[in-house]
Design an enzyme around this catalytic site. Structure first.
Site, short mmCIF file in Angstrom:
data_model
loop_
_atom_site.label_atom_id
_atom_site.label_comp_id
_atom_site.label_asym_id
_atom_site.label_seq_id
_atom_site.Cartn_x
_atom_site.Cartn_y
_atom_site.Cartn_z
N ARG A 81 114.78 67.23 9.86
CA ARG A 81 116.23 67.13 9.72
C ARG A 81 116.96 68.32 10.32
NH1 ARG A 81 118.41 66.24 3.91
NH2 ARG A 81 116.60 67.36 3.12
N HIS A 174 111.52 60.41 -2.41
CA HIS A 174 111.79 61.78 -1.98
C HIS A 174 113.16 61.80 -1.31
CE1 HIS A 174 111.19 65.80 -0.70
NE2 HIS A 174 111.12 65.52 0.58
O1 TXD Z 1 108.38 66.82 1.18
C1 TXD Z 1 108.16 66.41 2.29
N1 TXD Z 1 107.43 65.32 2.46
C2 TXD Z 1 108.67 67.12 3.47
C3 TXD Z 1 108.79 66.41 4.71
C4 TXD Z 1 108.93 68.51 3.43
C5 TXD Z 1 109.24 69.18 4.58
C6 TXD Z 1 109.31 68.55 5.87
N2 TXD Z 1 109.30 67.13 5.81
C7 TXD Z 1 109.19 66.37 7.06
O2 TXD Z 1 107.97 66.70 7.72
C8 TXD Z 1 110.25 66.67 8.08
O3 TXD Z 1 111.46 65.99 7.79
C9 TXD Z 1 109.59 66.14 9.33
O4 TXD Z 1 109.73 64.73 9.41
C10 TXD Z 1 108.12 66.51 9.13
C11 TXD Z 1 107.67 67.76 9.88
O5 TXD Z 1 108.51 68.83 9.57
P1 TXD Z 1 108.40 70.21 10.39
O6 TXD Z 1 109.37 71.15 9.81
O7 TXD Z 1 106.99 70.60 10.51
O8 TXD Z 1 108.94 69.72 11.81
P2 TXD Z 1 108.66 70.40 13.24
O9 TXD Z 1 108.53 71.87 13.11
O10 TXD Z 1 109.69 69.84 14.15
O11 TXD Z 1 107.24 69.84 13.65
C12 TXD Z 1 106.99 68.52 13.99
C13 TXD Z 1 105.90 68.55 15.04
C14 TXD Z 1 106.34 69.16 16.39
O12 TXD Z 1 105.50 70.25 16.72
C15 TXD Z 1 106.20 68.02 17.38
O13 TXD Z 1 105.80 68.44 18.68
C16 TXD Z 1 105.14 67.18 16.71
O14 TXD Z 1 105.50 67.20 15.33
N3 TXD Z 1 105.07 65.79 17.17
C17 TXD Z 1 103.90 65.16 17.36
N4 TXD Z 1 102.62 65.54 17.16
C18 TXD Z 1 101.65 64.66 17.46
N5 TXD Z 1 101.91 63.41 17.92
C19 TXD Z 1 103.17 62.97 18.12
N6 TXD Z 1 103.39 61.75 18.55
C20 TXD Z 1 104.23 63.86 17.84
N7 TXD Z 1 105.58 63.79 17.93
C21 TXD Z 1 106.08 64.97 17.52
#
Ligand code: TXD
Length: 307
Positions: A81, A174
């Protein structure tokens, strides 16, 4: 024992580091689509091993071969987000990402346990269940431990007591409709309502509901990751060590709490087989109504998913 973490962003990298530092398994594999990034982060982590004194090997990849045979796969891939966005705004893009990721994970680790993290959490857990074809005990979501940790951390500040003595329970989806249960919160076994006035409890409940948004608006870019990664590591620990911990997790409901065919946060027993049991606590009319409102919200999101 191997744990793979898909998505090496904020939550993924911290989850991997926590698992390695606690030495919960032999190997942690980080996967991301960004070239070089998971390799660089995992190498940096490994270089911390001599100082921290862990032997869990960390490695990174842009593919899935290295994840083969994972006992647990944590999925954090996708968008996070930004200020002004709700968790639900992420639905369409993250559905596509999660479908693709889960297909790849399952191909290499057909027996793995999936811990979903990506938002909107309850919907992404559903997508993972359907795409994987796994039994529901092996597909769960992390949210309740985080929401409960926020509740406990605020209570500890208010009461000026150790967080270790505070137990609490948060149910529901959530999101802002989550259902913290003050009646089930205790401080060293003493019911919370005996220690804190209702208006103070209500204010903390409200802060807990909006806890994710509070961090998002402070950070300006991205969302929380220290507490979320700690929560995931606790689930990994419970499963790999077959601890039979009772923790709030997003679980597939088939009649429990009068709810069907959706993921919601409920207390579960976590052990080697994943979700080994769903515990049903008694709810009063107000709590039941709040849980139903939360379920309605999850259902309306589910109706937007096309797989
Ligand atoms: O309580 C909970 N469940 C949560 C959920 C608490 C905190 C964060 N929450 C959710 O986790 C947040 O809303 C996001 O949907 C995810 C990941 O959060 P984060 O803060 O780690 O996001 P980032 O830093 O943007 O990291 C996401 C990574 C980034 O490095 C992208 O390059 C990668 O995901 N990404 C992928 N990796 C592999 N394969 C694919 N297809 C892909 N697409 C993006």
């Amino acid at each position: 024992m191997k744990v793979s973490v898909i998505g090496a962003g904020h939550v993924g990298e911290n989850t991997a580091q926590r698992i390695a530092e606690k030495q919960l398994c032999n190997e942690v594999v980080l996967v991301d689509i960004v070239e070089g990034m998971p390799q660089g982060k995992s190498l940096d982590m490994w270089e911390s091993a001599p100082v921290e004194g862990f032997d869990t090997r960390t490695s990174g990849s842009n593919g899935y071969e290295e994840t083969a045979g994972s006992s647990i796969t944590v999925i954090t891939a996708g968008l996070a987000r930004k200020p002004g966005m709700s968790r639900d705004d992420l639905l369409a893009k993250n559905t596509d990402i999660i479908s693709d990721v889960v297909k790849n994970v399952v191909k290499h680790s057909p027996d793995t346990i999936l811990i979903m993290v990506t938002n909107p959490l309850d919907v992404m857990a559903y997508v993972a269940l359907k795409v994987s074809g796994f039994p529901s005990n092996r597909v769960m979501g992390m949210a309740g431990i985080l929401d409960t940790a926020r509740f406990r951390s605020f209570l500890a500040l208010e009461l000026d007591v150790s967080v270790r003595d505070i137990q609490a329970m948060v149910l529901g989806g959530h999101g802002d409709t989550m259902v913290p249960l003050p009646r089930y919160a205790t401080v060293a076994g003493i019911p919370l309502p005996d220690l804190l006035a209702k208006d103070k409890i209500d204010a903390i409940v409200e802060r807990t509901r909006k806890g994710g948004g509070e961090i998002v608006s402070l950070l300006k870019e991205g969302s929380a990751y220290y507490a979320p990664s700690a929560a995931v590591a606790e689930m990994v620990d419970a499963i790999l060590k077959d601890r039979k911990r009772i923790l709030p997790c997003a679980a597939w409901l088939a009649g429990e709490y009068g709810l069907n065919d959706l993921y919601m946060g409920v207390p579960v027993k976590l052990g080697m087989k994943g979700i080994e049991e769903i515990l049903e606590v008694e709810l009063n009319a107000e709590e039941k109504a709040a849980l139903e409102t939360s379920a309605e919200h999850v259902r309306s999101n589910l109706s937007k998913v096309s797989l």
